[in-house]
Design a protein around this motif. Structure first.
Motif, PDB file in Angstrom:
ATOM      1  N   THR A   1       0.835  -1.199   0.000  1.00  0.00           N
ATOM      2  CA  THR A   1       0.000   0.000   0.000  1.00  0.00           C
ATOM      3  C   THR A   1       0.873   1.253   0.000  1.00  0.00           C
ATOM      4  OG1 THR A   1      -1.789  -1.095   1.199  1.00  0.00           O
ATOM      5  CG2 THR A   1      -1.770   1.306   1.238  1.00  0.00           C
ATOM      6  N   LYS A   2       0.585   2.151  -0.881  1.00  0.00           N
ATOM      7  CA  LYS A   2       1.358   3.381  -0.970  1.00  0.00           C
ATOM      8  C   LYS A   2       1.146   4.240   0.287  1.00  0.00           C
ATOM      9  CE  LYS A   2       1.222   3.646  -6.027  1.00  0.00           C
ATOM     10  NZ  LYS A   2       0.820   4.454  -7.205  1.00  0.00           N
ATOM     11  N   THR A   3       2.205   4.846   0.763  1.00  0.00           N
ATOM     12  CA  THR A   3       2.117   5.708   1.931  1.00  0.00           C
ATOM     13  C   THR A   3       2.267   7.182   1.560  1.00  0.00           C
ATOM     14  OG1 THR A   3       4.490   5.430   2.322  1.00  0.00           O
ATOM     15  CG2 THR A   3       3.000   3.922   3.465  1.00  0.00           C
TER      16      THR A   3
ATOM     17  N   VAL B   1      -2.938  13.589  -2.110  1.00  0.00           N
ATOM     18  CA  VAL B   1      -2.959  14.962  -2.618  1.00  0.00           C
ATOM     19  C   VAL B   1      -3.808  15.041  -3.871  1.00  0.00           C
ATOM     20  CG1 VAL B   1      -0.696  15.499  -1.660  1.00  0.00           C
ATOM     21  CG2 VAL B   1      -0.860  14.561  -3.960  1.00  0.00           C
ATOM     22  N   ALA B   2      -4.301  16.233  -4.133  1.00  0.00           N
ATOM     23  CA  ALA B   2      -5.112  16.456  -5.325  1.00  0.00           C
ATOM     24  C   ALA B   2      -4.327  16.075  -6.566  1.00  0.00           C
ATOM     25  CB  ALA B   2      -5.546  17.917  -5.389  1.00  0.00           C
ATOM     26  N   GLY B   3      -4.986  15.330  -7.457  1.00  0.00           N
ATOM     27  CA  GLY B   3      -4.357  14.908  -8.696  1.00  0.00           C
ATOM     28  C   GLY B   3      -3.794  13.504  -8.652  1.00  0.00           C
ATOM     29  N   SER B   4      -3.611  12.942  -7.452  1.00  0.00           N
ATOM     30  CA  SER B   4      -3.118  11.574  -7.347  1.00  0.00           C
ATOM     31  C   SER B   4      -4.285  10.597  -7.415  1.00  0.00           C
ATOM     32  CB  SER B   4      -2.349  11.371  -6.038  1.00  0.00           C
ATOM     33  OG  SER B   4      -3.198  11.531  -4.921  1.00  0.00           O
ATOM     34  N   MET B   5      -4.005   9.354  -7.800  1.00  0.00           N
ATOM     35  CA  MET B   5      -5.055   8.347  -7.889  1.00  0.00           C
ATOM     36  C   MET B   5      -5.450   7.878  -6.498  1.00  0.00           C
ATOM     37  SD  MET B   5      -5.847   7.979 -11.060  1.00  0.00           S
ATOM     38  CE  MET B   5      -6.831   6.471 -10.961  1.00  0.00           C
ATOM     39  N   ALA B   6      -6.731   7.754  -6.290  1.00  0.00           N
ATOM     40  CA  ALA B   6      -7.233   7.269  -5.006  1.00  0.00           C
ATOM     41  C   ALA B   6      -6.950   5.774  -4.880  1.00  0.00           C
ATOM     42  CB  ALA B   6      -8.735   7.523  -4.896  1.00  0.00           C
ATOM     43  N   PRO B   7      -6.457   5.314  -3.741  1.00  0.00           N
ATOM     44  CA  PRO B   7      -6.231   3.877  -3.560  1.00  0.00           C
ATOM     45  C   PRO B   7      -7.527   3.095  -3.745  1.00  0.00           C
ATOM     46  CG  PRO B   7      -5.182   5.134  -1.806  1.00  0.00           C
ATOM     47  CD  PRO B   7      -6.046   6.095  -2.568  1.00  0.00           C
ATOM     48  N   GLU B   8      -7.405   1.914  -4.307  1.00  0.00           N
ATOM     49  CA  GLU B   8      -8.578   1.059  -4.511  1.00  0.00           C
ATOM     50  C   GLU B   8      -9.145   0.617  -3.153  1.00  0.00           C
ATOM     51  OE1 GLU B   8     -11.132   0.272  -5.973  1.00  0.00           O
ATOM     52  OE2 GLU B   8     -10.726  -1.356  -7.418  1.00  0.00           O
ATOM     53  N   ILE B   9     -10.454   0.518  -3.107  1.00  0.00           N
ATOM     54  CA  ILE B   9     -11.162  -0.043  -1.955  1.00  0.00           C
ATOM     55  C   ILE B   9     -12.096  -1.104  -2.498  1.00  0.00           C
ATOM     56  CG2 ILE B   9     -12.714   0.399  -0.014  1.00  0.00           C
ATOM     57  CD1 ILE B   9     -11.901   3.331  -0.149  1.00  0.00           C
ATOM     58  N   ALA B  10     -12.159  -2.235  -1.840  1.00  0.00           N
ATOM     59  CA  ALA B  10     -13.086  -3.298  -2.236  1.00  0.00           C
ATOM     60  C   ALA B  10     -13.508  -4.045  -0.978  1.00  0.00           C
ATOM     61  CB  ALA B  10     -12.454  -4.245  -3.245  1.00  0.00           C
ATOM     62  N   LEU B  11     -14.722  -3.794  -0.531  1.00  0.00           N
ATOM     63  CA  LEU B  11     -15.244  -4.419   0.681  1.00  0.00           C
ATOM     64  C   LEU B  11     -16.680  -4.868   0.431  1.00  0.00           C
ATOM     65  CD1 LEU B  11     -13.948  -1.881   3.368  1.00  0.00           C
ATOM     66  CD2 LEU B  11     -12.927  -4.070   2.750  1.00  0.00           C
ATOM     67  N   ALA B  12     -17.211  -5.613   1.375  1.00  0.00           N
ATOM     68  CA  ALA B  12     -18.559  -6.154   1.224  1.00  0.00           C
ATOM     69  C   ALA B  12     -19.619  -5.135   1.628  1.00  0.00           C
ATOM     70  CB  ALA B  12     -18.710  -7.419   2.070  1.00  0.00           C
ATOM     71  N   ASP B  13     -20.742  -5.158   0.897  1.00  0.00           N
ATOM     72  CA  ASP B  13     -21.888  -4.345   1.304  1.00  0.00           C
ATOM     73  C   ASP B  13     -22.691  -5.138   2.345  1.00  0.00           C
ATOM     74  OD1 ASP B  13     -23.453  -6.228  -0.018  1.00  0.00           O
ATOM     75  OD2 ASP B  13     -24.128  -4.882  -1.597  1.00  0.00           O
TER      76      ASP B  13
ATOM     77  N   VAL C   1      -7.830   1.900   6.641  1.00  0.00           N
ATOM     78  CA  VAL C   1      -7.209   2.866   7.556  1.00  0.00           C
ATOM     79  C   VAL C   1      -5.791   3.189   7.105  1.00  0.00           C
ATOM     80  CG1 VAL C   1      -6.402   3.248   9.914  1.00  0.00           C
ATOM     81  CG2 VAL C   1      -8.642   2.212   9.518  1.00  0.00           C
ATOM     82  N   SER C   2      -5.015   2.147   6.787  1.00  0.00           N
ATOM     83  CA  SER C   2      -3.644   2.389   6.325  1.00  0.00           C
ATOM     84  C   SER C   2      -3.618   2.898   4.891  1.00  0.00           C
ATOM     85  CB  SER C   2      -2.809   1.107   6.443  1.00  0.00           C
ATOM     86  OG  SER C   2      -3.377   0.057   5.674  1.00  0.00           O
ATOM     87  N   ALA C   3      -4.513   2.376   4.061  1.00  0.00           N
ATOM     88  CA  ALA C   3      -4.536   2.776   2.653  1.00  0.00           C
ATOM     89  C   ALA C   3      -4.824   4.265   2.500  1.00  0.00           C
ATOM     90  CB  ALA C   3      -5.559   1.955   1.879  1.00  0.00           C
ATOM     91  N   TYR C   4      -5.700   4.795   3.370  1.00  0.00           N
ATOM     92  CA  TYR C   4      -6.088   6.205   3.276  1.00  0.00           C
ATOM     93  C   TYR C   4      -5.523   7.050   4.418  1.00  0.00           C
ATOM     94  CZ  TYR C   4      -9.083   5.721  -0.786  1.00  0.00           C
ATOM     95  OH  TYR C   4      -9.533   5.513  -2.072  1.00  0.00           O
ATOM     96  N   GLN C   5      -4.608   6.434   5.192  1.00  0.00           N
ATOM     97  CA  GLN C   5      -3.911   7.168   6.254  1.00  0.00           C
ATOM     98  C   GLN C   5      -4.889   7.897   7.176  1.00  0.00           C
ATOM     99  OE1 GLN C   5      -0.767   9.480   4.181  1.00  0.00           O
ATOM    100  NE2 GLN C   5      -1.219   8.126   2.472  1.00  0.00           N
ATOM    101  N   ILE C   6      -5.904   7.173   7.583  1.00  0.00           N
ATOM    102  CA  ILE C   6      -6.972   7.757   8.388  1.00  0.00           C
ATOM    103  C   ILE C   6      -6.538   7.844   9.845  1.00  0.00           C
ATOM    104  CG2 ILE C   6      -9.363   7.516   9.144  1.00  0.00           C
ATOM    105  CD1 ILE C   6      -9.879   5.917   6.565  1.00  0.00           C
ATOM    106  N   GLU C   7      -6.542   9.039  10.384  1.00  0.00           N
ATOM    107  CA  GLU C   7      -6.191   9.256  11.786  1.00  0.00           C
ATOM    108  C   GLU C   7      -7.415   9.534  12.636  1.00  0.00           C
ATOM    109  OE1 GLU C   7      -3.252  12.292  11.861  1.00  0.00           O
ATOM    110  OE2 GLU C   7      -1.701  11.056  10.909  1.00  0.00           O
ATOM    111  N   GLY C   8      -8.504   9.872  11.998  1.00  0.00           N
ATOM    112  CA  GLY C   8      -9.748  10.134  12.716  1.00  0.00           C
ATOM    113  C   GLY C   8     -10.903  10.238  11.742  1.00  0.00           C
ATOM    114  N   ILE C   9     -12.112  10.030  12.236  1.00  0.00           N
ATOM    115  CA  ILE C   9     -13.317  10.160  11.420  1.00  0.00           C
ATOM    116  C   ILE C   9     -14.269  11.139  12.105  1.00  0.00           C
ATOM    117  CG2 ILE C   9     -13.192   7.961  10.218  1.00  0.00           C
ATOM    118  CD1 ILE C   9     -14.960   6.727  12.366  1.00  0.00           C
ATOM    119  N   PRO C  10     -15.108  11.841  11.329  1.00  0.00           N
ATOM    120  CA  PRO C  10     -15.357  11.655   9.890  1.00  0.00           C
ATOM    121  C   PRO C  10     -14.170  12.124   9.043  1.00  0.00           C
ATOM    122  CG  PRO C  10     -16.514  13.585  10.689  1.00  0.00           C
ATOM    123  CD  PRO C  10     -15.957  12.900  11.898  1.00  0.00           C
TER     124      PRO C  10
END
Length: 378
Positions: A235-237, A241-253, A339-348
């Motif tokens: 996973t890219k760290t 930033v604007a203009g970069s490709m969003a990491p893929e997400i694939a989870l169950a509904d 969480v790691s893919a999108y470097q999430i430190e808090g939500i929302p």
């Protein structure tokens, strides 16, 4: 990325041997039959192990003048096996029954049939469809590469690129349906291996996890864990930033169907990370609802990605807050792969993505969400 699959043979006829179970709950399997027009060659019985390990040669026999052969082997679980010579002959089968009969003609590699193994026949039916779609895709890729080297007209290249995308989607739909609908751990594992050739690894991981949960198969659970480790390590760290490709997400509904972020390409997407237990998330939800209702007819949608760990609470919050868009989660709270893919430190936390999958902006809340969408979509 695309290469020739295992060769196919015509298989017919009968040869019966008796299987039995021993005291350690292992099962003895028998596979036998006749291979015509192969000559007095050595025939190998090989196991295709789970986890990407090297193929194991378990036994060998030399075909007699009539082409007859017979093998007996012991296994603890259902798996993928093959009969092979040192040349091109390869016959794949699944040990779902104790007695399997396979007769083949070494001069014909187009079709085959097996008696005594419904899972083998199911796999072969799938592979016929897969080869057809894979060959069509390869032809398109070859033509596209040739036109690009010739610096052909943009319109011709654009048309072939569209054809390529449609054929990849068609191939992946076939693969996903086979993984989702099969009850055979061996077939699921084999198909997951093929999916890595054309699917995003995040989507394959989601399918692997769902299959492991459905089948409770120890090898599939091990495979999913191994793939999860590989995906997270790759996973890219880099900063989102604007203009970069969003990491893929694939989870169950909520119904167990795997939804990939890439499946929403062509739309503006607000990827909204939240949870039912998060007070600030619930307070922000009305603002997201307003945005969705205002712009949903302008090529805009929301993908809710929950960091919940309780499904009932998650579903109740969706209903209570009237969040009428697609929702996905692996129900692992802060252990979720996103969480790691999108470097999430808090939500929302959210990410606005354009129709090509590139990031427009992040952390849009309150008036900032409404003003950004107004400038992008109006």
């Amino acid at each position: 990325m695309y290469k020739k699959l295992l060769s196919a043979l015509i298989i017919s006829g009968l040869f019966v041997m008796v299987g039995c179970k021993n005291k350690s709950n292992e099962t003895t399997y028998a596979v036998a039959g006749k291979i015509e027009h192969a000559g007095l060659v050595k025939l190998l019985l090989q196991e295709v192990p789970y986890g990407g390990k090297p193929i194991v040669t378990m036994d060998s026999v030399t075909l007699d003048k009539e082409g007859n052969y017979a093998f007996r082997f012991i296994a603890k679980q259902e798996g993928i096996y093959r009969l092979a010579t040192e040349k091109d002959l390869e016959i794949i089968f699944v040990n779902d029954e104790e007695n399997i009969q396979i007769n083949a003609d070494a001069n014909n590699y187009q079709t085959y049939a097996v008696k005594g193994s419904k899972h083998t026949n199911a796999m072969l039916d799938f592979l016929k469809q897969y080869r057809k779609k894979d060959s069509s895709l390869f032809a398109t890729l070859y033509s596209l590469d040739a036109l690009q080297k010739q610096k052909a007209k943009d319109s011709s290249i654009f048309w072939l690129q569209k054809q390529k995308d449609e054929k990849i989607l068609d191939l992946n739909n076939l693969v996903e349906n086979n993984i989702t609908n099969s009850t055979s751990p061996a077939i699921i594992y084999y198909t997951l291996g093929l999916s890595l050739r054309s699917m995003e690894s995040a989507k394959v991981l989601a399918l692997a996890k769902a299959s492991a949960e459905k089948t409770k198969s120890a090898p599939l659970i091990e495979f999913a864990n191994l793939l999860s480790t590989q995906v997270q390590s790759n996973t890219k760290t880099a900063a989102l930033v604007a203009g970069s490709m969003a990491p893929e997400i694939a989870l169950a509904d909520p119904n167990g169907k795997i939804i990939a972020l890439s499946s929403l390409r062509g739309k503006y997407v607000l990827v909204d990370f939240w949870a039912s237990w998060c007070g600030p998330c619930r307070a922000e939800n009305p603002n997201v609802v307003i945005a969705y209702e205002k712009y949903k007819k302008k090529n805009f949608t929301v993908l809710g990605v929950s960091l919940d760990d309780n499904k009932s609470s998650w579903l109740e919050a969706i209903k209570s807050d009237k969040l009428n868009w697609q929702h996905i989660s692996d129900l692992k709270k802060w252990e979720s792969i996103v969480v790691s893919a999108y470097q999430i430190e808090g939500i929302p936390f959210n990410v606005l993505i354009d129709p090509t999958g590139k990031i427009i902006a992040t952390e849009l809340r309150g008036p900032a969400l409404q003003s950004t969408l107004a400038s992008v979509l109006q």
